[in-house]
Design a protein around this motif. Structure first.
Motif, PDB file in Angstrom:
ATOM      1  N   GLN A  50      64.315 -25.239 -43.382  1.00 39.00           N
ATOM      2  CA  GLN A  50      64.960 -26.160 -42.481  1.00 39.00           C
ATOM      3  C   GLN A  50      66.133 -26.595 -43.364  1.00 39.00           C
ATOM      4  N   PHE A  51      65.800 -26.456 -44.852  1.00 35.09           N
ATOM      5  CA  PHE A  51      67.060 -26.758 -45.604  1.00 35.09           C
ATOM      6  C   PHE A  51      68.302 -25.869 -45.540  1.00 35.09           C
ATOM      7  N   GLY A  52      68.621 -24.891 -45.111  1.00 33.12           N
ATOM      8  CA  GLY A  52      69.316 -23.774 -44.340  1.00 33.12           C
ATOM      9  C   GLY A  52      70.067 -23.562 -45.612  1.00 33.12           C
ATOM     10  N   ALA A  53      69.792 -22.875 -46.654  1.00 34.15           N
ATOM     11  CA  ALA A  53      70.855 -22.650 -48.178  1.00 34.15           C
ATOM     12  C   ALA A  53      72.059 -21.669 -47.522  1.00 34.15           C
ATOM     13  N   ASP A  54      73.053 -22.480 -48.294  1.00 33.26           N
ATOM     14  CA  ASP A  54      74.243 -21.034 -48.277  1.00 33.26           C
ATOM     15  C   ASP A  54      73.616 -20.406 -49.432  1.00 33.26           C
ATOM     16  N   LEU A  55      73.529 -20.490 -50.238  1.00 30.51           N
ATOM     17  CA  LEU A  55      73.409 -19.748 -51.825  1.00 30.51           C
ATOM     18  C   LEU A  55      72.257 -20.823 -51.932  1.00 30.51           C
ATOM     19  N   CYS A  56      71.415 -19.127 -52.913  1.00 30.40           N
ATOM     20  CA  CYS A  56      69.883 -19.425 -53.466  1.00 30.40           C
ATOM     21  C   CYS A  56      69.884 -19.109 -54.292  1.00 30.40           C
ATOM     22  N   PHE A  57      69.776 -19.894 -55.034  1.00 32.03           N
ATOM     23  CA  PHE A  57      68.931 -18.749 -56.785  1.00 32.03           C
ATOM     24  C   PHE A  57      68.019 -18.749 -56.593  1.00 32.03           C
ATOM     25  N   HIS A  58      66.831 -17.068 -56.614  1.00 31.50           N
ATOM     26  CA  HIS A  58      65.513 -17.483 -56.023  1.00 31.50           C
ATOM     27  C   HIS A  58      65.475 -16.711 -57.780  1.00 31.50           C
ATOM     28  N   LEU A  59      64.877 -18.090 -58.281  1.00 29.91           N
ATOM     29  CA  LEU A  59      64.110 -17.748 -59.529  1.00 29.91           C
ATOM     30  C   LEU A  59      62.525 -17.457 -59.331  1.00 29.91           C
ATOM     31  N   ALA A  60      61.600 -18.355 -58.922  1.00 28.71           N
ATOM     32  CA  ALA A  60      60.279 -18.275 -58.665  1.00 28.71           C
ATOM     33  C   ALA A  60      59.873 -16.726 -58.438  1.00 28.71           C
ATOM     34  N   ALA A  61      58.656 -17.089 -59.843  1.00 27.63           N
ATOM     35  CA  ALA A  61      58.152 -15.625 -59.803  1.00 27.63           C
ATOM     36  C   ALA A  61      56.178 -16.138 -60.513  1.00 27.63           C
ATOM     37  N   VAL A  62      55.674 -14.519 -60.398  1.00 27.37           N
ATOM     38  CA  VAL A  62      54.780 -14.802 -60.622  1.00 27.37           C
ATOM     39  C   VAL A  62      54.899 -14.009 -61.969  1.00 27.37           C
ATOM     40  N   PRO A  63      55.451 -14.524 -63.348  1.00 28.11           N
ATOM     41  CA  PRO A  63      55.662 -13.641 -64.663  1.00 28.11           C
ATOM     42  C   PRO A  63      54.550 -12.262 -65.020  1.00 28.11           C
ATOM     43  N   SER A 111      50.454 -10.691 -57.621  1.00 23.24           N
ATOM     44  CA  SER A 111      51.671 -11.080 -57.863  1.00 23.24           C
ATOM     45  C   SER A 111      52.620 -10.003 -56.679  1.00 23.24           C
ATOM     46  N   ARG A 112      52.409  -9.147 -55.749  1.00 18.43           N
ATOM     47  CA  ARG A 112      51.963  -8.740 -54.509  1.00 18.43           C
ATOM     48  C   ARG A 112      52.753  -9.903 -53.123  1.00 18.43           C
TER      49      ARG A 112
END
Lengths: 332, 332
Positions: free
Chosen positions: A66-79, A90-91
């Motif tokens: 819904q937010f509909g980003a024009d730019l996404c910084f994707h940092l979310a991850a299982v370390p 992790s998968r």
């Protein structure tokens, strides 16, 4: 411009979120909406939209769409460590939900507008351990952790989405970043951050590597600046005519001794007395023999290291309101 | 030993299934159960267990899990053109369902037994187009099709499952394989198979590349033999001490002219008159400039090409009961 930061509650994500609020724009474009997504988020200004929950959760994905980003910084991850302990998790997060995010960003593209930009926080863990010497843009990847394997798979598939024109992807391979908060992170590499904190406070520290151990260093602030720069930089064709979409960040390659000397000069402490070395071979092998990195292409694109060891240390400790006693001391 | 072949209804899968029935064993181990899985399967001997349906179908996955393979040849895939036309389908089959299969094979491991062996049919499409010159074990992958991107991701994740000890994976990068049935396959590369069929039948053929165009050639029979060999070969450590798990198959690199000469000699036809050349630059770029392949490591492991152009042609046409008029003619 609508900008989304996933993993905005994390060490690097929070630094990036703050930078975005400060600068208010990405290249020439003003940020009109800014959203922060993470499992848990701290208090944030009202101007930042909160999307709290797991990346793989359908409701979270629906809110991201819904937010509909024009730019996404994707940092979310299982370390790395947590991923290795739970490959299925992790998968779900580091592969499936990440590809879901890429899809929903591509599908959310406003008709007639450019493909959404994705700046993807990848990792030097894609190279495997020990790191090949030297590391160049042509170095084959041999991840030695499932975390690095999933990150590598996403780099490839983000590059493919870019080739197909549905996204404009830019993957940055992040080194270890300093200075993490002192609370035990469980990361073996935490000793790098602890060295900075301890000597700045005049406390002793025992390092699991020797004084000549070399590592790649970058401050969280410089890392955030690089992520922001990556959003607008113009990827060049390489000598074979390929449009590269994955870069290792330029780094300062410093020995423990060099960092100790720098801290000694900046904070007026006797680093040689405070820093003790109890090298453990397995830790040295992974975190103490970082090779030369051929980062010329990344530098040409405007990605940057911290400049000098003194700047690195000061930039890394600034968020903790720790200031050098002798900020202009010459050092490494 | 319980052996599973996915994609057993396809051109290569059917050849492999037949080979497994003929030899009845894998290395020293007798095949006690043999299962064939595909969307649709032809009539098969009663001794072969049939698992018919889509790889991503939950019921099919449940049947594959119940079978509990000690060795799986994984060939089922959405091919390049179809994958490019439907990226979501490619993700479901070529990535998600393939990783699901890897998981259920790992989970189906009998207590105390060795990790199940997975021989994964990957593709030279992982290199991208044009192919880098030369192609070596260290050549970076730059897939130019989503098919190649998903295959590369699965290579990486199969290697990771191998590192974690839950599977024993071996990925082979297959070149184009001849001779496909004459019926229009929709593949641009079909001209390679058509050249063999046409000249053997004394018919004319028009090739979309020039006489000097080079390609990598392998018969389906030799390909099946290589897949079988890969199940028992002993992967060696490379010079850096890494256990390699991905190999490009050795190939015969032959020009169209060489193949025409070979067919002319074998079948006593005037190949120079029958084979016409109407080179199209885009086809030449992708299918007419195959570089040298450094396949020394793969050869040392016992993987093989077809030997000579004459052997290639005869092995490729044997399934169609097409025999050479002059089988012992000297040729390339």
């Amino acid at each position: 411009m609508r900008v989304l930061v996933t993993g905005a509650g994390g060490f690097i994500g929070a630094t990036l979120l703050q930078l975005l609020q400060q600068v208010g724009q990405v290249g020439p474009q003003r940020i009109t909406r800014l959203a922060a997504m993470d499992r848990t988020l701290p208090a944030l200004p009202d101007s930042v939209e909160r999307i709290e929950g797991e990346l793989q959760d359908a409701q979270v994905q629906s809110r991201l769409a819904q937010f509909g980003a024009d730019l996404c910084f994707h940092l979310a991850a299982v370390p790395g460590g947590a991923a290795e302990a739970d490959p299925a998790l992790s998968r779900r997060v580091n592969l499936d939900a990440t590809l879901d995010l890429f899809n929903l960003l591509a599908e959310g593209r406003t008709r007639g507008s450019a493909a959404p930009v994705v700046v993807y926080a990848s990792t030097i863990a894609v190279y495997g351990t020990p790191l090949p010497d030297p590391v160049t843009p042509g170095t084959p990847t041999r991840p030695a952790l499932i975390y690095g394997a999933h990150k590598r798979a996403c780099e490839i598939l983000l590059a493919d989405a870019t080739r197909r024109g549905v996204l404009d992807g830019r993957s940055l391979r992040l080194p270890g970043i300093v200075a993490r908060p002192r609370a035990a992170s469980g990361l073996v590499s935490a000793f790098m951050s602890e060295l900075l904190h301890a000597l700045a406070a005049g406390e002793s520290v025992t390092l699991p590597v020797g004084p000549q151990a070399t590592a790649w260093w970058m401050s969280a602030q410089r890392c955030a600046e690089n992520l922001l720069h990556a959003a607008t930089m113009d990827p060049m064709l390489d000598t074979q005519g390929h449009m590269e979409r994955t870069w290792a960040l330029p780094v300062l390659r410093l020995s423990m001794q060099e960092v100790v000397d720098t801290l000694s000069a900046l904070f007026g402490v006797d680093g040689h007395a405070l820093a003790r070395y109890a090298p453990q071979e397995p830790v040295e092998a992974v975190f103490g023999r970082y090779p030369v990195l051929d980062d010329r292409i990344a530098r040409r694109l405007g990605l940057r290291d911290d400049g000098t060891a003194a700047e690195l240390v000061q930039r890394a400790l600034a968020p903790y309101a720790i200031q050098a006693a002798n900020p202009n001391s010459s050092s490494v």
